[in-house]
Scaffold this motif. Structure first.
Motif, PDB file in Angstrom:
ATOM      1  N   TYR A 166      46.163 -61.489 -13.127  1.00 39.97           N
ATOM      2  CA  TYR A 166      47.032 -62.473 -12.458  1.00 39.97           C
ATOM      3  C   TYR A 166      48.496 -62.204 -12.778  1.00 39.97           C
ATOM      4  O   TYR A 166      49.365 -62.323 -11.899  1.00 39.97           O
ATOM      5  CB  TYR A 166      46.643 -63.880 -12.911  1.00 39.97           C
ATOM      6  CG  TYR A 166      47.473 -64.973 -12.267  1.00 39.97           C
ATOM      7  CD1 TYR A 166      47.183 -65.417 -10.981  1.00 39.97           C
ATOM      8  CD2 TYR A 166      48.542 -65.541 -12.944  1.00 39.97           C
ATOM      9  CE1 TYR A 166      47.943 -66.409 -10.381  1.00 39.97           C
ATOM     10  CE2 TYR A 166      49.312 -66.529 -12.359  1.00 39.97           C
ATOM     11  CZ  TYR A 166      49.008 -66.961 -11.080  1.00 39.97           C
ATOM     12  OH  TYR A 166      49.775 -67.947 -10.487  1.00 39.97           O
ATOM     13  N   ARG A 167      48.758 -61.800 -14.027  1.00 43.27           N
ATOM     14  CA  ARG A 167      50.141 -61.584 -14.447  1.00 43.27           C
ATOM     15  C   ARG A 167      50.707 -60.265 -13.929  1.00 43.27           C
ATOM     16  O   ARG A 167      51.870 -60.191 -13.526  1.00 43.27           O
ATOM     17  CB  ARG A 167      50.216 -61.599 -15.977  1.00 43.27           C
ATOM     18  CG  ARG A 167      51.638 -61.564 -16.520  1.00 43.27           C
ATOM     19  CD  ARG A 167      51.679 -61.623 -18.032  1.00 43.27           C
ATOM     20  NE  ARG A 167      51.151 -60.400 -18.641  1.00 43.27           N
ATOM     21  CZ  ARG A 167      49.989 -60.308 -19.253  1.00 43.27           C
ATOM     22  NH1 ARG A 167      49.207 -61.379 -19.336  1.00 43.27           N
ATOM     23  NH2 ARG A 167      49.591 -59.169 -19.787  1.00 43.27           N
ATOM     24  N   THR A 168      49.889 -59.203 -13.929  1.00 40.31           N
ATOM     25  CA  THR A 168      50.399 -57.867 -13.591  1.00 40.31           C
ATOM     26  C   THR A 168      50.014 -57.382 -12.207  1.00 40.31           C
ATOM     27  O   THR A 168      50.633 -56.446 -11.694  1.00 40.31           O
ATOM     28  CB  THR A 168      49.874 -56.841 -14.610  1.00 40.31           C
ATOM     29  OG1 THR A 168      48.442 -56.752 -14.494  1.00 40.31           O
ATOM     30  CG2 THR A 168      50.235 -57.259 -16.035  1.00 40.31           C
ATOM     31  N   GLY A 169      48.960 -57.968 -11.624  1.00 44.45           N
ATOM     32  CA  GLY A 169      48.454 -57.462 -10.352  1.00 44.45           C
ATOM     33  C   GLY A 169      47.542 -56.262 -10.504  1.00 44.45           C
ATOM     34  O   GLY A 169      47.164 -55.642  -9.509  1.00 44.45           O
ATOM     35  N   ARG A 208      49.923 -49.755 -22.919  1.00 46.91           N
ATOM     36  CA  ARG A 208      50.367 -50.480 -21.732  1.00 46.91           C
ATOM     37  C   ARG A 208      50.163 -49.651 -20.456  1.00 46.91           C
ATOM     38  O   ARG A 208      50.861 -48.663 -20.226  1.00 46.91           O
ATOM     39  CB  ARG A 208      51.845 -50.901 -21.841  1.00 46.91           C
ATOM     40  CG  ARG A 208      52.121 -51.894 -22.952  1.00 46.91           C
ATOM     41  CD  ARG A 208      51.384 -53.207 -22.715  1.00 46.91           C
ATOM     42  NE  ARG A 208      51.628 -54.158 -23.785  1.00 46.91           N
ATOM     43  CZ  ARG A 208      52.583 -55.088 -23.742  1.00 46.91           C
ATOM     44  NH1 ARG A 208      53.354 -55.163 -22.674  1.00 46.91           N
ATOM     45  NH2 ARG A 208      52.754 -55.915 -24.746  1.00 46.91           N
ATOM     46  N   CYS A 215      41.020 -61.519 -16.181  1.00 43.82           N
ATOM     47  CA  CYS A 215      41.549 -62.435 -15.160  1.00 43.82           C
ATOM     48  C   CYS A 215      43.023 -62.759 -15.384  1.00 43.82           C
ATOM     49  O   CYS A 215      43.845 -62.662 -14.454  1.00 43.82           O
ATOM     50  CB  CYS A 215      40.733 -63.719 -15.124  1.00 43.82           C
ATOM     51  SG  CYS A 215      39.035 -63.502 -14.545  1.00 43.82           S
ATOM     52  N   LEU A 216      43.373 -63.149 -16.601  1.00 44.32           N
ATOM     53  CA  LEU A 216      44.765 -63.503 -16.875  1.00 44.32           C
ATOM     54  C   LEU A 216      45.699 -62.294 -16.790  1.00 44.32           C
ATOM     55  O   LEU A 216      46.759 -62.379 -16.157  1.00 44.32           O
ATOM     56  CB  LEU A 216      44.867 -64.184 -18.242  1.00 44.32           C
ATOM     57  CG  LEU A 216      44.219 -65.575 -18.336  1.00 44.32           C
ATOM     58  CD1 LEU A 216      44.338 -66.120 -19.747  1.00 44.32           C
ATOM     59  CD2 LEU A 216      44.850 -66.531 -17.329  1.00 44.32           C
ATOM     60  N   PRO A 217      45.352 -61.128 -17.399  1.00 50.09           N
ATOM     61  CA  PRO A 217      46.223 -59.962 -17.226  1.00 50.09           C
ATOM     62  C   PRO A 217      46.355 -59.533 -15.766  1.00 50.09           C
ATOM     63  O   PRO A 217      47.439 -59.113 -15.337  1.00 50.09           O
ATOM     64  CB  PRO A 217      45.532 -58.883 -18.061  1.00 50.09           C
ATOM     65  CG  PRO A 217      44.739 -59.625 -19.066  1.00 50.09           C
ATOM     66  CD  PRO A 217      44.278 -60.867 -18.374  1.00 50.09           C
ATOM     67  N   LYS A 251      45.721 -61.705  -4.692  1.00 50.35           N
ATOM     68  CA  LYS A 251      45.463 -62.411  -5.945  1.00 50.35           C
ATOM     69  C   LYS A 251      44.040 -62.955  -5.987  1.00 50.35           C
ATOM     70  O   LYS A 251      43.364 -62.890  -7.014  1.00 50.35           O
ATOM     71  CB  LYS A 251      46.480 -63.535  -6.140  1.00 50.35           C
ATOM     72  CG  LYS A 251      47.875 -63.061  -6.522  1.00 50.35           C
ATOM     73  CD  LYS A 251      48.769 -64.213  -6.869  1.00 50.35           C
ATOM     74  CE  LYS A 251      50.133 -63.745  -7.333  1.00 50.35           C
ATOM     75  NZ  LYS A 251      50.067 -62.972  -8.607  1.00 50.35           N
ATOM     76  N   TYR A 292      42.311 -53.976 -15.710  1.00 52.63           N
ATOM     77  CA  TYR A 292      41.980 -54.631 -16.977  1.00 52.63           C
ATOM     78  C   TYR A 292      40.510 -55.030 -17.053  1.00 52.63           C
ATOM     79  O   TYR A 292      40.007 -55.327 -18.143  1.00 52.63           O
ATOM     80  CB  TYR A 292      42.882 -55.836 -17.193  1.00 52.63           C
ATOM     81  CG  TYR A 292      44.299 -55.446 -17.550  1.00 52.63           C
ATOM     82  CD1 TYR A 292      44.616 -55.033 -18.840  1.00 52.63           C
ATOM     83  CD2 TYR A 292      45.307 -55.447 -16.593  1.00 52.63           C
ATOM     84  CE1 TYR A 292      45.906 -54.645 -19.173  1.00 52.63           C
ATOM     85  CE2 TYR A 292      46.602 -55.059 -16.909  1.00 52.63           C
ATOM     86  CZ  TYR A 292      46.886 -54.657 -18.202  1.00 52.63           C
ATOM     87  OH  TYR A 292      48.165 -54.260 -18.522  1.00 52.63           O
ATOM     88  N   GLN A 324      40.660 -61.593  -8.462  1.00 48.47           N
ATOM     89  CA  GLN A 324      39.824 -62.454  -9.293  1.00 48.47           C
ATOM     90  C   GLN A 324      38.346 -62.377  -8.869  1.00 48.47           C
ATOM     91  O   GLN A 324      37.444 -62.380  -9.719  1.00 48.47           O
ATOM     92  CB  GLN A 324      40.324 -63.897  -9.227  1.00 48.47           C
ATOM     93  CG  GLN A 324      41.758 -64.086  -9.698  1.00 48.47           C
ATOM     94  CD  GLN A 324      41.982 -63.628 -11.131  1.00 48.47           C
ATOM     95  OE1 GLN A 324      41.123 -63.805 -11.989  1.00 48.47           O
ATOM     96  NE2 GLN A 324      43.131 -63.024 -11.392  1.00 48.47           N
TER      97      GLN A 324
END
Length: 325
Positions: free
Chosen positions: A50-53, A110, A46-48, A134, A57, A138
């Motif tokens: 949100y940060r990268t789109g 990466r 979820c966090l990756p 976004k 992940y 999620q």
């Protein structure tokens, strides 16, 4: 209608989780698993995302969630039980096999771009009118989290609560077939990897149709699906042992959940993140893929249809892959 389809898996997940949690001897396991899976998916996906789109992940979080189920089986179950050890080993091997690859490919090096199957998801969101990417990221991630919390955790919960500890003839046969299926998937992946490596070396962009890929366009997916079917078969005796002890509604929902594992994995491996998205891009990249579609079964292995090439007169590069272990 699209919103209903999106919400439907969560409704089933909640019902299955409630059916497990309603049974006192399963409650502690499923509640702890809920917390562990939520932590893994929030931190690992979820966090990756949100940060990268990148939704890709989730391929890190999902298999490590399976491995976590294997560890929980060892913690909550009887460590001397052959059934506990066998089931924990199955979850650990399935999870670690995919999880280690995902960590190496998407975290340590990466991830440069979104994986094709998740680029394909954008097409679905656009078709269904979901404009907030976004939010969609999620929601889709939590679909896979919900599976680990509920339906895919049912065999783990059942073996932890089982007091017999025995496998029986059906259980032993299921383990043997699982090992063969695991080997089938692993062999298919190795053949594909070697084919791609040799193709890069000589600059070709042909479709892999050697080894197990002669008989199915996605033999690795078939092998993975069969592993889940074997886990279902392994779980049947534990379900029948406890049937008189539980409430009828919970027992029926648990039995439905076991059956639904097979369906949901088949649907996932064909339509959701598997064959359909992969073939959409293969048709664009490989000029011979359409012929491959016409001559080779999509999922279930079988003989080639009319128009198959002469496999005994292939280039040395292809024979080397076909003969690989």
């Amino acid at each position: 209608m699209a919103t209903v389809r999106r919400a439907a898996p969560f409704v089933i997940y909640v019902a299955l989780f409630a059916a497990l949690a309603f049974q006192p001897d399963l409650r502690r396991f499923v509640v702890v698993n809920l917390a562990i899976q939520l932590g893994l998916f929030v931190v690992g996906a979820c966090l990756p995302a949100y940060r990268t789109g990148f939704m890709s992940y989730v391929d890190v979080a999902w298999p490590w969630g399976l491995a976590a189920l294997g560890v929980q089986i060892l913690v909550f179950g009887d460590p001397g039980s052959p059934a506990v050890l066998a089931t924990a080993g199955i979850y650990l091997l399935m999870g670690l096999r995919m999880g280690v690859w995902a960590m190496r490919f998407m975290v340590l090096t990466r991830l440069p771009v979104e994986l094709p199957r998740y680029r394909y998801q954008r097409r679905r969101w656009e078709r269904d009118g979901f404009r907030n990417e976004k939010v969609s990221l999620q929601v889709e991630i939590m679909v896979q989290c919900g599976a680990n919390v509920s339906v895919l955790a049912i065999p783990a919960a059942l073996v932890v609560a089982d007091t017999s500890g025995s496998l029986g003839p059906v259980g032993i046969a299921a383990i043997v077939l699982w090992a063969l299926s695991w080997g089938f998937e692993t062999t298919a992946d190795r053949q594909k990897a070697r084919f791609v490596k040799l193709g890069r070396r000589d600059g070709s962009h042909l479709t892999c149709d050697v080894g197990l890929w002669q008989f199915s366009r996605h033999p690795n997916y078939f092998g993975q699906w069969m592993q889940w079917n074997c886990l279902i078969a392994l779980s049947l005796s534990w379900l029948t042992h406890r049937w008189p002890e539980g409430h009828l509604a919970s027992g029926l929902l648990t039995a439905f959940g076991l059956a639904w594992i097979s369906w949901t994995m088949y649907h996932t491996l064909i339509y959701y993140t598997g064959a359909v998205p992969a073939e959409h891009f293969s048709l664009r990249k490989r000029p011979d893929y359409r012929t491959y579609q016409r001559t080779t079964n999509r999922f279930f292995p079988g003989p080639r249809r009319a128009g198959q090439p002469d496999l005994f007169n292939r280039a040395p590069r292809d024979r080397a892959v076909s003969d690989s272990p």
